[in-house]
Design a protein around this motif. Structure first.
Motif, short mmCIF file in Angstrom:
data_model
loop_
_atom_site.label_atom_id
_atom_site.label_comp_id
_atom_site.label_asym_id
_atom_site.label_seq_id
_atom_site.Cartn_x
_atom_site.Cartn_y
_atom_site.Cartn_z
N ARG A 25 -27.95 9.09 33.46
CA ARG A 25 -29.15 9.61 33.05
C ARG A 25 -30.18 8.96 32.21
NH1 ARG A 25 -26.75 15.25 31.03
NH2 ARG A 25 -25.10 13.77 30.41
N PHE A 52 -30.00 13.18 38.24
CA PHE A 52 -29.70 14.49 37.58
C PHE A 52 -30.72 15.10 37.00
CE2 PHE A 52 -25.97 11.54 37.65
CZ PHE A 52 -24.91 12.23 38.34
N GLY A 53 -31.88 14.83 37.07
CA GLY A 53 -33.19 15.69 36.70
C GLY A 53 -33.67 15.75 35.44
N ALA A 71 -32.26 11.32 46.74
CA ALA A 71 -31.71 10.95 48.10
C ALA A 71 -30.10 11.50 48.04
CB ALA A 71 -31.88 9.53 48.31
N ASP A 72 -29.62 11.46 47.05
CA ASP A 72 -28.10 11.78 46.88
C ASP A 72 -27.88 13.48 47.00
OD1 ASP A 72 -25.33 10.73 46.08
OD2 ASP A 72 -25.50 12.38 45.21
N SER A 94 -37.29 8.38 49.06
CA SER A 94 -38.52 8.09 48.59
C SER A 94 -39.49 7.02 49.50
CB SER A 94 -38.51 7.80 46.82
OG SER A 94 -38.24 8.93 46.28
N ARG A 95 -38.68 6.20 50.22
CA ARG A 95 -39.28 5.17 51.01
C ARG A 95 -40.43 6.04 51.97
NH1 ARG A 95 -34.56 1.54 52.82
NH2 ARG A 95 -33.56 3.75 53.06
N SER A 111 -36.78 5.98 36.68
CA SER A 111 -35.93 5.02 36.56
C SER A 111 -35.29 4.65 38.05
CB SER A 111 -34.92 5.15 35.55
OG SER A 111 -33.90 4.06 35.37
N PRO A 112 -35.76 3.84 38.89
CA PRO A 112 -35.38 3.56 39.92
C PRO A 112 -34.00 3.08 40.08
CG PRO A 112 -37.51 2.37 39.66
CD PRO A 112 -36.95 2.96 38.18
#
Ligand SMILES: C[S@@+](CC[C@H](N)C(=O)[O-])C[C@H]1O[C@@H](n2cnc3c(N)ncnc32)[C@H](O)[C@@H]1O
Length: 225
Positions: A25, A52-53, A71-72, A94-95, A111-112
């Motif tokens: 996070r 985790f938002g 994605a998870d 997101s792609r 934060s990619p």
């Protein structure tokens, strides 16, 4: 706006036990700082790598409208369970950002997922697809190119990233520089703001919040022209 921020030792709620070894996070303090600075109540705040938002939850708490993609499935489920606006997080890749029903966006903090320059599994595919570091950087650039279409004029996009220190015989990855360069081809790079963690890792042993051997992160600020 100063070009560095001193962050206190982090205190935040624990994640459920199943996620505790994987706590990636962002610091809530960073979100509060940037959301306060770059948005107004009622603005839309987006994170294409929601995890985790943290971005979404802080935005919602600050009376902004959160949106995100993750994605998870397990992280998506966790974030969705914590949000009041539950339908504002999308389970997806997101792609393919251009295929999702997103609103106009006023501010992005993200934060990619990171990749080392010597790795060969693309983290943007959940480590399922073969892909070099250059493929990863090209896909990161493409995500921000797609994001650009949703941004309101003068929207800021803040990307939290750090260079990956050499360790265990592996080379250093200049991720902060490479990501700046890749994204600056599609959004105007405005400045970097350095976030320094105080009192966390005085000997620089690697026990930083993200465990990378540095006690600072870069917050790259891009702007939609
Ligand atoms: C560094 S974490 C973000 C953490 C987040 N800032 C937080 O505070 O919880 C990066 C996230 O990107 C997600 N991710 C990786 N590839 C993705 C993709 N192609 N599309 C959407 N999310 C992706 C990962 O599952 C991970 O949760």
């Amino acid at each position: 706006m100063k070009t560095y921020i001193l962050l206190p030792r982090m205190k935040r709620g624990m994640l459920p036990e199943e996620f505790q070894d994987d706590d990636v996070r962002s610091a809530e303090f960073l979100l509060e700082y940037f959301i306060e600075h770059f948005t107004q109540p009622g603005d839309t705040v987006f994170d294409p790598f929601a995890g985790f938002g943290t971005t979404l939850l802080v935005a919602e708490r600050m009376k902004r409208i959160p949106f995100g993609i993750e994605a998870d499935e397990r992280r998506y489920g966790y974030t969705r369970s914590k949000l009041t606006m539950k339908d504002n997080i999308i389970l997806g890749d997101s792609r393919k950002l251009d295929t999702f029903p997103l609103p106009n966006i006023d501010f992005v903090f993200t934060s990619p997922i990171f990749m080392g320059c010597d790795e060969t599994k693309n983290p943007l595919s959940g480590f399922k697809e073969y892909g070099t570091y250059q493929v990863y950087l090209d896909q990161i650039q493409d995500i921000f190119r797609k994001l650009d279409a949703f941004l309101n004029p003068a929207a800021r996009v803040v990307v939290e990233v750090y260079n990956l220190a050499p360790r265990d015989g592996r080379p250093m990855t200049l991720l902060a520089w490479d990501m700046t360069y890749a994204i600056s081809k599609v959004l105007r790079f405005e400045k970097e703001i350095i976030a320094c963690w105080q009192g966390v890792d005085d000997e620089n042993t690697g026990e930083t919040p993200m465990g990378v051997g540095y006690d600072h992160h870069y917050c790259l600020v891009f702007v939609k022209d």
